[in-house]
Design a protein around this motif. Structure first.
Motif, PDB file in Angstrom:
ATOM      1  N   GLU A  76       1.075  -0.957   0.075  1.00  0.00           N
ATOM      2  CA  GLU A  76      -0.150   0.023   0.096  1.00  0.00           C
ATOM      3  C   GLU A  76       1.121   0.904  -0.046  1.00  0.00           C
ATOM      4  OE1 GLU A  76      -3.274   0.384   0.207  1.00  0.00           O
ATOM      5  OE2 GLU A  76      -3.877  -1.873  -0.352  1.00  0.00           O
ATOM      6  N   HIS A  77       0.266   2.473  -0.744  1.00  0.00           N
ATOM      7  CA  HIS A  77       1.296   3.381  -0.798  1.00  0.00           C
ATOM      8  C   HIS A  77       1.181   4.634  -0.525  1.00  0.00           C
ATOM      9  CE1 HIS A  77       3.998   2.383  -4.304  1.00  0.00           C
ATOM     10  NE2 HIS A  77       3.224   1.101  -4.477  1.00  0.00           N
ATOM     11  N   ASP A  78       1.545   5.701   0.630  1.00  0.00           N
ATOM     12  CA  ASP A  78       1.057   6.129   1.545  1.00  0.00           C
ATOM     13  C   ASP A  78       1.013   7.389   0.757  1.00  0.00           C
ATOM     14  OD1 ASP A  78       0.163   7.924   3.446  1.00  0.00           O
ATOM     15  OD2 ASP A  78       1.631   6.783   5.090  1.00  0.00           O
TER      16      ASP A  78
ATOM     17  N   PRO B   8       5.970  10.556   3.856  1.00  0.00           N
ATOM     18  CA  PRO B   8       6.943   9.664   3.257  1.00  0.00           C
ATOM     19  C   PRO B   8       6.945   8.247   3.000  1.00  0.00           C
ATOM     20  CG  PRO B   8       8.234  11.178   5.276  1.00  0.00           C
ATOM     21  CD  PRO B   8       6.179  10.420   5.150  1.00  0.00           C
ATOM     22  N   CYS B   9       6.206   8.184   1.790  1.00  0.00           N
ATOM     23  CA  CYS B   9       6.060   6.746   1.326  1.00  0.00           C
ATOM     24  C   CYS B   9       7.187   5.494   1.511  1.00  0.00           C
ATOM     25  CB  CYS B   9       5.599   6.559   0.085  1.00  0.00           C
ATOM     26  SG  CYS B   9       5.159   5.244  -0.682  1.00  0.00           S
ATOM     27  N   VAL B  10       6.996   4.263   1.648  1.00  0.00           N
ATOM     28  CA  VAL B  10       8.512   3.573   1.829  1.00  0.00           C
ATOM     29  C   VAL B  10       9.082   3.370   0.480  1.00  0.00           C
ATOM     30  CG1 VAL B  10       7.214   2.301   3.470  1.00  0.00           C
ATOM     31  CG2 VAL B  10       7.137   1.248   0.995  1.00  0.00           C
ATOM     32  N   CYS B  11       8.255   3.570  -0.169  1.00  0.00           N
ATOM     33  CA  CYS B  11       8.982   3.375  -1.669  1.00  0.00           C
ATOM     34  C   CYS B  11       9.704   4.157  -2.177  1.00  0.00           C
ATOM     35  CB  CYS B  11       7.639   3.008  -2.874  1.00  0.00           C
ATOM     36  SG  CYS B  11       7.414   4.512  -3.444  1.00  0.00           S
ATOM     37  N   GLY B  12       9.955   4.779  -1.279  1.00  0.00           N
ATOM     38  CA  GLY B  12      11.253   6.033  -1.943  1.00  0.00           C
ATOM     39  C   GLY B  12      10.470   6.939  -3.651  1.00  0.00           C
TER      40      GLY B  12
ATOM     41  N   VAL C 144       6.036  10.557  -7.835  1.00  0.00           N
ATOM     42  CA  VAL C 144       5.786   9.215  -8.977  1.00  0.00           C
ATOM     43  C   VAL C 144       5.971   8.252  -7.303  1.00  0.00           C
ATOM     44  CG1 VAL C 144       6.335   8.460 -11.020  1.00  0.00           C
ATOM     45  CG2 VAL C 144       6.479  11.052 -10.889  1.00  0.00           C
ATOM     46  N   HIS C 145       5.517   7.497  -7.653  1.00  0.00           N
ATOM     47  CA  HIS C 145       5.700   6.001  -6.500  1.00  0.00           C
ATOM     48  C   HIS C 145       6.072   5.010  -7.509  1.00  0.00           C
ATOM     49  CE1 HIS C 145       3.413   7.683  -2.538  1.00  0.00           C
ATOM     50  NE2 HIS C 145       2.641   8.301  -3.390  1.00  0.00           N
ATOM     51  N   ASN C 146       7.327   4.433  -6.773  1.00  0.00           N
ATOM     52  CA  ASN C 146       7.560   3.572  -7.327  1.00  0.00           C
ATOM     53  C   ASN C 146       7.222   1.865  -7.454  1.00  0.00           C
ATOM     54  OD1 ASN C 146      10.392   4.856  -8.545  1.00  0.00           O
ATOM     55  ND2 ASN C 146      10.517   4.995  -6.219  1.00  0.00           N
TER      56      ASN C 146
HETATM   57 ZN   LIG Z   1       4.567   4.254  -2.593  1.00  0.00          ZN
END
Ligand SMILES: [Zn+2]
Length: 60
Positions: free
Chosen positions: A14-16, A21-25, A43-45
């Motif tokens: 799950e993207h935050d 801050p999202c875990v995907c950087g 832009v999420h990865n």
């Molecule tokens: Zn993310």
């Protein structure tokens, strides 16, 4: 100023998108409009590696 999130569909996590801050950087970049306002594009990865364009490797 607004923030837009671009995230992979059906990713493993799950993207935050709530401002933490999202875990995907994710990569953030400003998008400037003609009227002088600036929005932020986040832009999420994807974490399943689909963005890695590694060539297929065949191990013997
Ligand atoms: Zn993310």
């Amino acid at each position: 100023m607004s923030t837009f999130h671009v995230e992979p569909i059906n990713d493993l996590i799950e993207h935050d998108t709530s401002g933490h801050p999202c875990v995907c950087g994710p990569t953030e970049r400003p998008e400037k409009h003609d009227d002088g306002t600036v929005d932020w594009i986040v832009v999420h990865n994807s974490l399943d590696g689909r963005e890695l364009n590694e060539p297929d490797r065949r191990e013997p």
